[in-house]
Design an enzyme around this catalytic site. Structure first.
Site, PDB file in Angstrom:
ATOM      1  N   ILE A 114     -51.017  20.918 -41.871  1.00  0.00           N
ATOM      2  CA  ILE A 114     -51.870  20.653 -40.708  1.00  0.00           C
ATOM      3  C   ILE A 114     -51.411  21.431 -39.483  1.00  0.00           C
ATOM      4  CG2 ILE A 114     -50.661  18.589 -39.860  1.00  0.00           C
ATOM      5  CD1 ILE A 114     -53.567  17.401 -39.442  1.00  0.00           C
TER       6      ILE A 114
ATOM      7  N   GLY B  14     -48.248   8.083 -45.687  1.00  0.00           N
ATOM      8  CA  GLY B  14     -46.870   8.506 -45.931  1.00  0.00           C
ATOM      9  C   GLY B  14     -45.947   7.301 -45.955  1.00  0.00           C
TER      10      GLY B  14
ATOM     11  N   ASN C 119     -45.935   7.576 -34.435  1.00  0.00           N
ATOM     12  CA  ASN C 119     -45.449   6.203 -34.348  1.00  0.00           C
ATOM     13  C   ASN C 119     -45.704   5.733 -32.916  1.00  0.00           C
ATOM     14  OD1 ASN C 119     -43.053   6.709 -32.656  1.00  0.00           O
ATOM     15  ND2 ASN C 119     -42.248   7.738 -34.467  1.00  0.00           N
TER      16      ASN C 119
ATOM     17  N   TYR D 194     -45.865   4.865 -44.122  1.00  0.00           N
ATOM     18  CA  TYR D 194     -46.539   3.602 -43.810  1.00  0.00           C
ATOM     19  C   TYR D 194     -47.176   2.985 -45.050  1.00  0.00           C
ATOM     20  CZ  TYR D 194     -45.826   4.138 -38.753  1.00  0.00           C
ATOM     21  OH  TYR D 194     -45.276   4.242 -37.497  1.00  0.00           O
TER      22      TYR D 194
ATOM     23  N   ASP E  86     -45.790  13.671 -38.112  1.00  0.00           N
ATOM     24  CA  ASP E  86     -45.359  13.547 -36.719  1.00  0.00           C
ATOM     25  C   ASP E  86     -44.226  14.525 -36.413  1.00  0.00           C
ATOM     26  OD1 ASP E  86     -45.230  12.479 -34.136  1.00  0.00           O
ATOM     27  OD2 ASP E  86     -44.129  10.693 -34.749  1.00  0.00           O
TER      28      ASP E  86
END
Length: 169
Positions: free
Chosen positions: A11, A124, A24, A126, A34
């Site tokens: 990405i 991922g 987060n 989470y 992230d």
């Protein structure tokens, strides 16, 4: 009408108006998507996130919400940070995951973004199951009232790509 496309890849290498970060709540970087966005985008993204924390988001960004920063050195104008829900076998709220996509598109509209690249939010660390997360994501984007012309789901691996491909085609 919004066109939905899917690509397999990184990405952080997408050339779009806005890249969505699966952030987060601290907005101060982390692992996965992230961490990759913060590393490739450089210190300007973190500096913007720190300013947000010092002003409107002192306690962090709530799950299902979205906020924009500069994209730093990425080939985009903005990064839209959204906080996905952590999946739990009992008590996971799909409306919070759908809200990540809706809120991100609302922020994109406010910015004037016409092309937006999304990761598979919450899949991922989470732990949201890919098939369910993909269904929620695609339904949320299809139902959104947005001026965004292209939503591009950027999937890191072949398995994720195949799950999204079955929903899109």
């Amino acid at each position: 009408m919004t066109t939905i496309t899917i690509v397999q890849g990184d990405i952080t290498r997408q050339s779009v108006d806005a890249i969505v970060n699966a952030a987060n709540s601290s907005l101060l970087g982390g692992g996965g998507v992230d961490g990759a966005i913060h590393r490739r985008g450089g210190p300007a993204i973190l500096a913007d996130c720190r300013r947000l924390r010092a002003s409107h988001y002192g306690k962090g960004l709530a799950t299902g919400r979205a906020v924009a920063t500069t994209a730093g050195e990425l080939d985009a104008r903005w990064v839209i940070h959204t906080v996905g829900p952590v999946y739990q076998a009992s008590g996971s709220d799909p409306s919070l995951l759908a809200s990540c996509y809706r809120a991100s598109l609302e922020v994109a509209d406010e910015l004037g973004a016409r092309t937006v690249a999304f990761p598979a939010v919450s899949t991922g660390v989470y732990g949201w199951p890919m098939a369910d997360a993909a269904r929620i994501a695609v339904e949320a984007v299809r139902a959104a009232r947005t001026a965004v012309e292209e939503v591009r789901f950027v999937l890191f691996d072949d398995k994720a790509y195949q799950v999204f491909a079955e929903l899109i085609h």
